[in-house]
Design a protein around this motif. Structure first.
Motif, short mmCIF file in Angstrom:
data_model
loop_
_atom_site.label_atom_id
_atom_site.label_comp_id
_atom_site.label_asym_id
_atom_site.label_seq_id
_atom_site.Cartn_x
_atom_site.Cartn_y
_atom_site.Cartn_z
N GLY A 1 0.87 -1.21 -0.11
CA GLY A 1 -0.13 0.26 -0.07
C GLY A 1 1.06 1.12 0.14
O GLY A 1 2.21 1.15 -0.19
N GLY B 1 2.16 2.89 2.23
CA GLY B 1 3.24 2.69 3.34
C GLY B 1 4.33 1.92 2.73
O GLY B 1 5.67 2.35 2.79
N ASN C 1 -2.17 -9.71 -1.74
CA ASN C 1 -3.34 -9.34 -2.81
C ASN C 1 -2.91 -8.58 -4.06
O ASN C 1 -1.97 -9.04 -4.64
CB ASN C 1 -4.18 -8.51 -2.04
N THR D 1 1.68 -14.56 0.65
CA THR D 1 1.46 -14.41 1.95
C THR D 1 2.49 -14.52 3.11
O THR D 1 3.43 -15.49 3.21
CB THR D 1 0.23 -15.10 2.53
N ARG E 1 -11.48 0.89 11.53
CA ARG E 1 -10.56 -0.35 10.99
C ARG E 1 -9.88 -0.89 11.85
O ARG E 1 -9.35 -0.48 13.17
CB ARG E 1 -9.77 0.24 9.67
N HIS F 1 -4.63 -6.22 10.48
CA HIS F 1 -4.76 -7.77 9.89
C HIS F 1 -3.67 -8.46 11.28
O HIS F 1 -2.48 -8.37 10.88
CB HIS F 1 -4.16 -8.01 8.70
N LYS G 1 -6.04 6.52 10.11
CA LYS G 1 -5.70 5.52 9.08
C LYS G 1 -6.23 6.45 7.66
O LYS G 1 -6.71 6.33 7.00
CB LYS G 1 -7.20 4.32 8.96
N ALA H 1 -3.69 7.72 4.09
CA ALA H 1 -2.84 7.28 3.20
C ALA H 1 -1.30 8.26 3.44
O ALA H 1 -0.17 7.87 3.27
CB ALA H 1 -2.98 7.43 1.31
N HIS H 2 -1.55 9.52 3.64
CA HIS H 2 -0.56 10.51 3.61
C HIS H 2 0.14 10.30 5.11
O HIS H 2 1.47 10.52 5.04
CB HIS H 2 -0.78 12.07 3.40
P1 FAD Z 1 -2.87 -0.75 2.83
O1 FAD Z 1 -2.79 0.07 1.91
O2 FAD Z 1 -3.81 -1.36 3.61
O3 FAD Z 1 -1.54 -1.80 2.45
C1 FAD Z 1 -1.29 -3.17 3.05
C2 FAD Z 1 -0.92 -4.19 2.27
O4 FAD Z 1 -0.55 -5.16 2.79
C3 FAD Z 1 -2.38 -4.84 1.55
O5 FAD Z 1 -2.38 -4.71 0.30
C4 FAD Z 1 -2.49 -6.15 2.21
O6 FAD Z 1 -2.74 -7.30 1.04
C5 FAD Z 1 -1.12 -6.62 2.50
N1 FAD Z 1 -0.63 -7.55 3.32
C6 FAD Z 1 -1.19 -7.50 4.76
N2 FAD Z 1 -0.81 -8.67 5.29
C7 FAD Z 1 0.29 -9.19 4.69
C8 FAD Z 1 0.91 -10.56 4.53
N3 FAD Z 1 0.83 -11.22 5.79
N4 FAD Z 1 1.63 -10.72 3.67
C9 FAD Z 1 1.65 -10.08 2.64
N5 FAD Z 1 0.80 -8.92 2.30
C10 FAD Z 1 0.15 -8.53 3.24
N6 FAD Z 1 -6.64 7.48 2.72
C11 FAD Z 1 -6.35 8.96 2.42
O7 FAD Z 1 -5.31 9.39 2.75
N7 FAD Z 1 -7.24 9.57 1.55
C12 FAD Z 1 -8.49 9.06 1.28
O8 FAD Z 1 -9.15 9.68 0.33
C13 FAD Z 1 -8.73 7.64 1.61
N8 FAD Z 1 -9.89 7.21 1.07
C14 FAD Z 1 -10.12 5.81 1.55
C15 FAD Z 1 -11.39 5.37 1.24
C16 FAD Z 1 -11.88 4.11 1.74
C17 FAD Z 1 -13.06 3.50 1.22
C18 FAD Z 1 -10.77 3.38 2.43
C19 FAD Z 1 -11.07 2.02 2.92
C20 FAD Z 1 -9.51 3.88 2.97
C21 FAD Z 1 -9.32 5.30 2.44
N9 FAD Z 1 -8.22 6.01 2.87
C22 FAD Z 1 -7.90 7.25 2.44
C23 FAD Z 1 -6.93 5.28 3.84
C24 FAD Z 1 -5.88 4.52 3.02
O9 FAD Z 1 -6.35 3.68 2.21
C25 FAD Z 1 -5.25 3.87 4.09
O10 FAD Z 1 -4.82 4.78 5.01
C26 FAD Z 1 -3.71 3.40 3.35
O11 FAD Z 1 -4.01 2.56 2.06
C27 FAD Z 1 -2.77 2.63 4.28
O12 FAD Z 1 -1.66 2.35 3.81
P2 FAD Z 1 -0.52 1.11 4.33
O13 FAD Z 1 0.36 1.13 3.55
O14 FAD Z 1 -0.54 1.36 5.74
O15 FAD Z 1 -1.70 -0.26 4.14
#
Ligand code: FAD
Length: 477
Positions: free
Chosen positions: A15, A17, A38, A118, A280, A283, A323, A325-326
């Protein structure tokens, strides 16, 4: 003898991060492996920002063009547009493909090794991966393991996900036609955005939320403008209301939700589907017990993002904090600066994280709400401005909006200054306007400062207008 590792950094999750860590680490000359179970892009691309913002944009565009009478006053004659939901979903899929391919390209350009599978943490520095296609198991080792594994939608015990009637943001893409009606549990960012989309598509939208105001932690006075606006579009809000029961009637293809509210007692609402937006959670099922959780259930990290297992770090949605993205992207950069260059991680408490809800008008904020400041006993002054009376807005008859600036006294070098500590917007393009406010809050700038900085004329709205707040606040209704 020092242990040798195959990689410098293993990143679990791709994602915002995980991508941030991988790209920055590779740019710093580190050898990187990324693991994703995924699709590339994480929640943001596959079930979050990309689909929700895309649907918000497309449905808003049609909405703007639907007011044919208003358009006539601009000299524009056009037939009322219609929305084709399956085509909108196709457009989203194209955008998702674009982003996934872009991530892959960025990884390839930096010689980052990527595997789909995974991950499981075996012990410090060692990860086991069950590969997605071949089901083959392989172990990988690295000096640092970074968990950017994100979060998943929380559920209500009395409303388990159902493939036909009860959805979360992870499963909503399986709704392929516009439901006649939708009950949204939770009037936070995700609920409000999708509620606006389905309302524009023609669904009857009802919200149920345990809080007394919409928009989660946003300033209640500002978010109330949005509530009134959405109610004027036919959307219903049941606030201070708790779900008591959900009953699916498969024959009638309806769901009956029973909830109790402080003012009206027990009530029922019958709809085609339910959309759960109640927060939220991490996992966590795959994490070893040595990696401890916080009292919110997220992965516990110290001030350098290190978990309770040495050499294993975590950022983004998987740890405490908003929670968004930024936040994940910012933490990714800070973490790699620490791992690669030993640069201290800035305090996470002091960083200014804006929050935007992409309804129309948009809600955007940086800094605490008035209610939070009051609860903390912080002295403050509020300045409220109506946007419909200034700058370029006067040339647009339908423009409306509010901006609330909160200032607080700051003792600095023996002098007391009233500085900006929060800015809350409800207006078109609020998500872009808030960029100026972030700098003001981050740097604790006095309100008068904006009066002395030239901005282009005519603008829609900017903090520059706020130093004249008394002049314009008279236009507030
Ligand atoms: P994620 O993006 O959740 O990525 C985590 C990844 O890790 C996933 O792909 C998952 O499959 C993978 N993973 C998990 N466990 C394992 C494992 N054991 N092995 C391999 N892979 C694994 N944020 C904003 O800033 N602006 C917005 O407009 C906004 N709109 C949103 C709208 C919706 C409907 C939702 C649900 C969220 C929104 N967000 C928004 C929030 C944003 O999507 C999240 O904060 C961001 O994606 C978090 O990033 P991350 O890298 O921490 O995790």
């Amino acid at each position: 003898l020092e242990e040798t590792f195959e990689f410098d950094v293993i990143v679990v999750g791709t994602g915002p991060g995980g991508i941030g860590i991988a790209l920055k680490a590779a740019d710093c000359g580190l050898k990187v492996l990324t693991i994703e179970k995924n699709e590339l892009g994480g929640t943001c691309v596959n079930a979050g920002c990309v689909p929700s913002k895309g649907l918000c944009y497309m449905s808003h565009l049609a909405d703007q063009l639907s007011d044919c009478e208003e358009l006539e006053t601009y000299g524009i004659s056009a037939p009322k547009p219609t929305l084709n939901y399956p085509q909108m979903l196709k457009k989203i899929e194209n955008a998702q493909d674009y982003h996934r391919n872009l991530v892959l390209k960025l990884f390839q350009e930096r010689k980052i090794t990527h595997v789909f599978g995974t991950a499981e943490i075996l012990k410090p520095h060692h990860v086991k991966v069950i590969h997605r296609e071949t089901k083959e198991t392989r172990q990988y080792s690295a000096r640092f393991i970074c968990l950017a594994c994100g979060s998943k939608p929380s559920l209500l015990p009395l409303a388990p996900v159902d493939p036909d009637f009860v959805y979360t943001s992870d499963t909503l893409d399986s709704v392929k036609s516009v439901p006649e009606s939708i009950t949204i549990v939770g009037a936070g960012a995700i609920g409000l955005e999708y509620g606006s989309v389905f309302s524009r598509l023609g669904s009857k939208v009802v919200f149920i939320d345990a809080f007394g105001s919409i928009g989660g932690n946003l300033d209640a006075e500002i978010s109330h403008y949005q509530q009134i606006y959405m109610e004027s579009k036919g959307i219903t809000f049941h606030l201070n209301s708790k779900i008591e029961n959900i009953e699916i009637n498969r024959e009638n293809r309806t769901v009956m939700t029973t909830f109790s509210s402080e003012s009206n007692g027990r009530e029922n609402v019958q709809t085609s589907i339910i959309f759960l937006c109640v927060g939220r959670t991490v996992h966590s099922d795959w994490l070893p017990s040595e990696i401890q959780r916080t009292n919110k259930g997220m992965i516990y990290v110290d001030s350098n993002f290190e978990t309770t297992m040495k050499g294993v770090f975590a950022i983004g949605d998987a740890i405490d904090g908003p929670k968004i993205a930024h936040k994940a992207e910012w933490e990714a950069i800070c973490l790699v600066n620490y791992l690669a260059n030993n640069t201290p991680v800035p305090s996470r408490d002091s960083v200014c994280l804006p929050c935007v809800i992409y309804t129309q008008p948009e809600l955007a904020a940086v800094g605490p709400s008035e209610q939070a400041l009051k609860a903390a006993g912080t002295p403050y002054t509020t300045h409220l401005l109506a946007f419909n009376s200034i700058g370029r807005d006067t040339t647009q008859t339908k423009s409306e909006g509010r901006c609330k600036i909160i200032t607080s006294p700051l003792f600095h070098q023996g002098v007391v200054e009233d500085v900006i500590v929060a800015v809350h917007y409800w207006s078109a393009s609020a998500g872009d306007l808030v960029a100026e406010a972030i700098l003001a809050v981050e740097n604790r700038i006095p309100l008068e400062f904006f009066g002395n900085v030239p901005h282009a004329h005519p603008l829609f709205k900017s903090l520059r207008f706020m130093h004249k707040v008394d002049l314009y606040s008279t236009s507030l209704q």
